[in-house]
Enzyme design. Sequence first.
Site, PDB file in Angstrom:
ATOM      1  N   THR A 240       0.996  -0.868  -0.045  1.00  0.00           N
ATOM      2  CA  THR A 240      -0.274  -0.443  -0.001  1.00  0.00           C
ATOM      3  C   THR A 240       0.944   1.202   0.156  1.00  0.00           C
ATOM      4  O   THR A 240       1.770   1.428   0.679  1.00  0.00           O
ATOM      5  CB  THR A 240      -0.787   0.116   0.950  1.00  0.00           C
ATOM      6  OG1 THR A 240      -1.845   1.309   0.637  1.00  0.00           O
ATOM      7  CG2 THR A 240      -0.452   0.732   2.501  1.00  0.00           C
ATOM      8  N   GLN A 262      -1.619   4.020   6.995  1.00  0.00           N
ATOM      9  CA  GLN A 262      -1.172   3.007   5.573  1.00  0.00           C
ATOM     10  C   GLN A 262      -0.024   1.920   5.938  1.00  0.00           C
ATOM     11  O   GLN A 262       0.286   1.466   5.292  1.00  0.00           O
ATOM     12  CB  GLN A 262      -0.881   3.745   4.751  1.00  0.00           C
ATOM     13  CG  GLN A 262      -2.579   4.239   3.888  1.00  0.00           C
ATOM     14  CD  GLN A 262      -3.310   3.442   4.171  1.00  0.00           C
ATOM     15  OE1 GLN A 262      -2.986   2.633   3.105  1.00  0.00           O
ATOM     16  NE2 GLN A 262      -4.478   3.527   4.815  1.00  0.00           N
ATOM     17  N   HIS A 265      -0.014  -1.174   7.550  1.00  0.00           N
ATOM     18  CA  HIS A 265       0.033  -2.696   6.927  1.00  0.00           C
ATOM     19  C   HIS A 265       1.438  -3.432   6.578  1.00  0.00           C
ATOM     20  O   HIS A 265       1.181  -4.867   6.635  1.00  0.00           O
ATOM     21  CB  HIS A 265      -0.800  -1.852   5.554  1.00  0.00           C
ATOM     22  CG  HIS A 265      -1.773  -1.734   4.973  1.00  0.00           C
ATOM     23  ND1 HIS A 265      -2.466  -2.313   5.023  1.00  0.00           N
ATOM     24  CD2 HIS A 265      -2.555  -0.378   5.215  1.00  0.00           C
ATOM     25  CE1 HIS A 265      -3.729  -1.853   4.793  1.00  0.00           C
ATOM     26  NE2 HIS A 265      -3.810  -1.067   4.929  1.00  0.00           N
ATOM     27  N   GLU A 331      -1.151   5.566  -5.380  1.00  0.00           N
ATOM     28  CA  GLU A 331      -2.588   4.171  -5.117  1.00  0.00           C
ATOM     29  C   GLU A 331      -3.303   5.426  -4.533  1.00  0.00           C
ATOM     30  O   GLU A 331      -4.649   5.273  -4.483  1.00  0.00           O
ATOM     31  CB  GLU A 331      -2.566   3.187  -4.200  1.00  0.00           C
ATOM     32  CG  GLU A 331      -3.283   2.197  -3.906  1.00  0.00           C
ATOM     33  CD  GLU A 331      -2.906   1.446  -2.714  1.00  0.00           C
ATOM     34  OE1 GLU A 331      -3.644   0.317  -2.966  1.00  0.00           O
ATOM     35  OE2 GLU A 331      -1.750   1.174  -2.058  1.00  0.00           O
ATOM     36  N   HIS A 332      -3.645   5.880  -2.583  1.00  0.00           N
ATOM     37  CA  HIS A 332      -4.068   6.867  -2.381  1.00  0.00           C
ATOM     38  C   HIS A 332      -3.725   8.191  -2.199  1.00  0.00           C
ATOM     39  O   HIS A 332      -2.310   8.185  -1.812  1.00  0.00           O
ATOM     40  CB  HIS A 332      -4.585   6.028  -1.009  1.00  0.00           C
ATOM     41  CG  HIS A 332      -4.301   4.869  -0.511  1.00  0.00           C
ATOM     42  ND1 HIS A 332      -3.585   3.860  -0.176  1.00  0.00           N
ATOM     43  CD2 HIS A 332      -5.779   4.225  -1.240  1.00  0.00           C
ATOM     44  CE1 HIS A 332      -4.181   2.219  -0.118  1.00  0.00           C
ATOM     45  NE2 HIS A 332      -5.457   2.646  -0.510  1.00  0.00           N
ATOM     46  N   ASP A 365     -11.136   2.015   3.013  1.00  0.00           N
ATOM     47  CA  ASP A 365     -10.174   1.764   2.887  1.00  0.00           C
ATOM     48  C   ASP A 365     -11.577   0.288   3.138  1.00  0.00           C
ATOM     49  O   ASP A 365     -11.961  -1.377   3.014  1.00  0.00           O
ATOM     50  CB  ASP A 365      -9.628   1.143   3.598  1.00  0.00           C
ATOM     51  CG  ASP A 365      -8.289   1.062   2.721  1.00  0.00           C
ATOM     52  OD1 ASP A 365      -7.977   1.699   2.486  1.00  0.00           O
ATOM     53  OD2 ASP A 365      -7.703   1.764   4.166  1.00  0.00           O
ATOM     54  N   GLU A 419      -5.409  -1.203 -50.475  1.00  0.00           N
ATOM     55  CA  GLU A 419      -4.891  -1.773 -49.210  1.00  0.00           C
ATOM     56  C   GLU A 419      -4.116  -3.660 -50.047  1.00  0.00           C
ATOM     57  O   GLU A 419      -3.478  -4.421 -49.013  1.00  0.00           O
ATOM     58  CB  GLU A 419      -5.657  -2.311 -48.066  1.00  0.00           C
ATOM     59  CG  GLU A 419      -5.561  -0.969 -47.579  1.00  0.00           C
ATOM     60  CD  GLU A 419      -5.785  -1.524 -46.078  1.00  0.00           C
ATOM     61  OE1 GLU A 419      -6.720  -2.844 -45.469  1.00  0.00           O
ATOM     62  OE2 GLU A 419      -6.388  -0.912 -45.248  1.00  0.00           O
ATOM     63  N   HIS A 424     -11.486  -8.440 -50.314  1.00  0.00           N
ATOM     64  CA  HIS A 424     -12.347  -8.237 -48.945  1.00  0.00           C
ATOM     65  C   HIS A 424     -13.610  -7.561 -50.039  1.00  0.00           C
ATOM     66  O   HIS A 424     -14.660  -7.467 -49.663  1.00  0.00           O
ATOM     67  CB  HIS A 424     -11.582  -7.148 -48.235  1.00  0.00           C
ATOM     68  CG  HIS A 424     -10.811  -8.072 -47.212  1.00  0.00           C
ATOM     69  ND1 HIS A 424      -9.929  -8.848 -47.470  1.00  0.00           N
ATOM     70  CD2 HIS A 424     -10.317  -7.231 -45.997  1.00  0.00           C
ATOM     71  CE1 HIS A 424      -9.215  -8.743 -46.458  1.00  0.00           C
ATOM     72  NE2 HIS A 424      -9.745  -8.256 -45.393  1.00  0.00           N
TER      73      HIS A 424
END
Length: 437
Positions: A240, A262, A265, A331-332, A365, A419, A424
């Site tokens: 985290t 945080q 963690h 992340e945060h 969270d 092309e 096609h």
Amino acid sequence: MRTTDLRGRELSRGELLALVPRAALGADDAVERVRPLVEAVARNGEAALREQALEFDRVEGHALRVPAEAVAASLDGCPADVREALSELISRLRLGSAAQVPPTVVTEIGAGAQITQRWQPVSRVGLYAPGGKAAYPSSVIMNAVAAQTAGVPSLALASPAQADNSGLPHQAVLWAAALCGIDEVYAIGGAGAIAAFAHGVPAIGLEPVDVVTGPGNVFVAAAKRVVSGKVGIDSEAGTTEILVIADDSADPRFVAADLISQAEHDEAAASVLVTDSEAFAAKVSAEIALRAPRTQHATRVRTALEGPQSAAILVDDLAMAVRVSNAYGPEHLEIQTRDDAAVLAGITDAGAIFVGSYTPVSLGDYLAGSNHVLPTGGTARFAAGLGAHTFLRPQQIIQYGRDALAATEGPLLALAGAEGLPAHGEAVSTRFEQEGN
């Protein structure tokens, strides 16, 4: 926390990318460590998983597939207040996730010509929940509810076996699985779990999945990188991170508490403060010195805050703070300033953004209604967090009538000729030839 002073320096984006704090162990290093583990599971299946369980989780002889009855029975031991809180989380997250499911859209290209854009869920998903330093029933719910909201019909969950829970995953993980209605649960952890999802393990009834999601440490993130391409992954959600942009109008107690929250963690968790006030940075540091030793995981917090991945960064102004944050790709991200809206307007790269003094990351969270499975390690610069959209694929359904196709024949033949792909064009013109020609 160490201090990095960027004041008075004109830095390019590349220089900022090199200067922002990161953990010493990067994903590239971790990939080399986990690749043999992933390959062993691909080759040897159950035998490799048992070897890894003994080595990393100190568990042996347990059932790798958790009996469905054990999942359901786990709720008997769930405290009433926790069950109520988990149910509230599920309810809020279902509302937030539903907003991420796009509607089917029909576009009329012309008379008798239409394209329908629909969003189709994948068929099977493997959900991972960590089980190392803490139990994460909230992560089970974040993954499961997003997938269920998208309409995924088959879900499997893996979480490390716990020696103190008879080889089952942590009881709180089982509570969340039961409340979400998941009965296919495996007591498998780390890189082995990611490999098992990707390759399947027939001996224990584990069929391969289409997408693997869920948070974990840097080794789980590295295992996802190894299997990416064989299966889809949500993101490389490793250890985290929190980055707080704050000026001297913010409350240093709030900022210190959020950085500590945080850091608890993991020793490799990253806590970063970016501020244009040296005096404010000093106040936050003083608050951390007071609060960190009193928290339950004081040793872990101290290691994280003193590591190379954490820092207080001094900048000349909030415009520079925004540039630093975008280079970091947190992340945060928390914004606590006099003018949060102005700062938010400049943010382009973040997993989730928490605006204002009363929107801490810990709210996200658990009960904000947002998803907390987010990209880390700078990948927020190009990857999104988990949501119902993670499990959906846009599909285009094209339907033309005869006259609508005829209207395209001339320009289509021109493009096919340019092309060098005449067949096609013939696939169209054939439809307008007389039968037998």
